[in-house]
Design an enzyme around this catalytic site. Structure first.
Site, mmCIF file in Angstrom:
data_model
loop_
_atom_site.group_PDB
_atom_site.id
_atom_site.type_symbol
_atom_site.label_atom_id
_atom_site.label_comp_id
_atom_site.label_asym_id
_atom_site.label_seq_id
_atom_site.Cartn_x
_atom_site.Cartn_y
_atom_site.Cartn_z
ATOM 1 N N HIS A 1 0.824 -1.216 0.000
ATOM 2 C CA HIS A 1 0.000 0.000 0.000
ATOM 3 C C HIS A 1 0.851 1.256 0.000
ATOM 4 C CE1 HIS A 1 0.555 0.934 4.381
ATOM 5 N NE2 HIS A 1 0.663 -0.373 4.502
ATOM 6 N N CYS B 1 2.521 -5.540 6.809
ATOM 7 C CA CYS B 1 2.254 -5.080 5.453
ATOM 8 C C CYS B 1 3.457 -4.287 4.931
ATOM 9 C CB CYS B 1 0.998 -4.218 5.414
ATOM 10 S SG CYS B 1 -0.514 -5.137 5.760
#
Length: 410
Positions: free
Chosen positions: A308, A327
């Site tokens: 992301h 992440c």
């Protein structure tokens, strides 16, 4: 002269480390230069991917070189100076530093005063730093000195263990894939054997590591919501709310029950002195504050991780980029998603337009792209340049190269 981290040739492998040191000691006086540069500093990166067959072949040669160096006694240890060494300074440690850099091919033998930290030395240190994922300042600081003094036999073991990893990862590669190298905190987008783009990344903390996985990217979420994982609710959100009850409102995070978004709850309906909050769903609205930034890249996995964007762009400039909860945050993410969406007929202008409008849009990929989260702490690129990274998660079995933080010499 051996040049371990430059393009390999028959000449590169023709001289032993001991002979290199002897030649160094008998060289002519150095001409004093403070404006010199080395062409080798430009050869640290390659357009060929980390997992290329050429790179694997180079790695075999370099392993033999490092074994020879280790068997010959390794490289000299550079003593810690009283202050960080930089261009123009004189210090008794510089002659040993020169020897150390020559053995690994970062410095060519040239004329000049041996105790002077001239531009040849500064450029060689900068090249060494680039090869070790350190800020390329050309200054001999504490992190650089730590990496420089890791013994040759440890580097041999590191190369050997990573050779096996790279060999395994190279099997079954698609023509088009994304490689996330966790210890390097770097991403490669590869197509038809060439690197289309490289991206600096932010990966998992030592106590919240990014997992190893292989999957396929199937969807791009523009201007996404962020649903806070239960683990982050427990570890981070509850303590933050205990300190500042306005935190959720300030961050535009709304509260719902899992599976039922018909009613929004108030923060004061939850007992923040218990783990009751883990029974609720916390969702952050799209926008400038959103922890996912402007885009999320989805692929199926059991770890609930993804790639992301991020509003915290300053993290990409740090040397040690291990800040996430598993992440991976991507620098220049628009370049990556433009490439991923090219088979859909998208271009950069279309990507920019959707982000600019703030529209919530989920785009399935017409061509799903292979993605791998890998743990590679040593590799040799196709141009013969040797790279090392800290063993941040202690998976190499070589404790001396474990991540040690960012202490600096002042």
């Amino acid at each position: 002269m051996m040049a371990l981290s430059g393009p390999a040739s028959a000449q590169d492998f023709g001289q032993s480390p001991l002979a290199a040191l002897q030649d160094y000691k008998h060289q002519a006086e150095w001409s004093e230069r403070f404006d010199a540069t080395l062409p080798e500093v430009n050869a640290v990166n390659s357009q060929l991917p980390t997992l290329s067959p050429q790179a694997l072949g180079r790695m075999q040669l370099v392993i033999e070189q490092y074994r020879t160096i280790a068997a010959s006694g390794g490289w000299p240890e550079v003593n810690s100076p009283k202050q960080a060494l930089r261009l123009g300074t004189s210090d008794k440690n510089v002659p040993v530093l020169r020897q150390r850099l020559i053995i690994t091919g970062d410095l060519q033998e040239r004329g000049g005063r041996q105790d002077v930290y001239d531009s040849y030395v500064a450029t060689a240190v900068r090249r060494f730093q680039l090869r070790h994922g350190l800020p390329a300042t050309g200054i001999l600081d504490a992190p650089t000195l730590i990496a420089m003094n890791i013994p040759a036999h440890v580097r041999v073991r590191q190369l050997e263990s990573n050779f096996n990893r790279i060999q395994d990862l190279s099997k079954g590669l698609s023509d088009r894939y994304v490689l996330v190298n966790i210890p390097a905190a770097e991403i490669e987008a590869v197509e038809n054997g060439r690197v289309r783009s490289r991206h600096t990344a932010v990966v998992g903390k030592v106590d919240r590591p990014s997992p190893l996985l292989t999957s396929r990217i199937h969807e791009i979420n523009f201007n996404p919501y962020w649903t806070v994982p239960v683990s982050i609710v427990r570890r981070d959100l509850i303590p933050k709310m205990q300190q500042d009850p306005s935190y959720l409102a300030n961050q535009k995070i709304r509260i719902y029950k899992w599976g039922n978004e018909s009613r929004e709850y108030s923060y004061n309906e939850i007992d923040w002195n218990t783990d009751e909050a883990t029974q609720y769903m916390f969702r952050q609205e799209p926008g400038e504050l959103n922890s996912l930034g402007t885009v999320k890249i989805n692929f199926h996995n059991t770890h609930q991780v993804y790639l992301h964007d991020t509003p915290q762009k300053g993290l990409f400039g740090e040397g040690a980029r291990f800040h996430s909860s598993g992440c991976v945050r991507v620098q220049n993410v628009r370049e990556l998603i433009t490439w991923l969406l090219a088979p859909n007929g998208w271009d950069r202008a279309q990507v920019d337009q959707v982000i600019r409008t703030g529209e919530r849009l989920d785009v399935p990929l017409k061509l799903q792209t292979q993605i791998m989260f890998a743990y590679i702490t040593a590799w040799v690129n196709a141009d013969g340049v040797v790279h090392f990274r800290d063993d941040i998660y202690n998976r190499d079995g070589t404790e001396t190269v474990a991540y040690s933080g960012g202490t600096t010499v002042r």
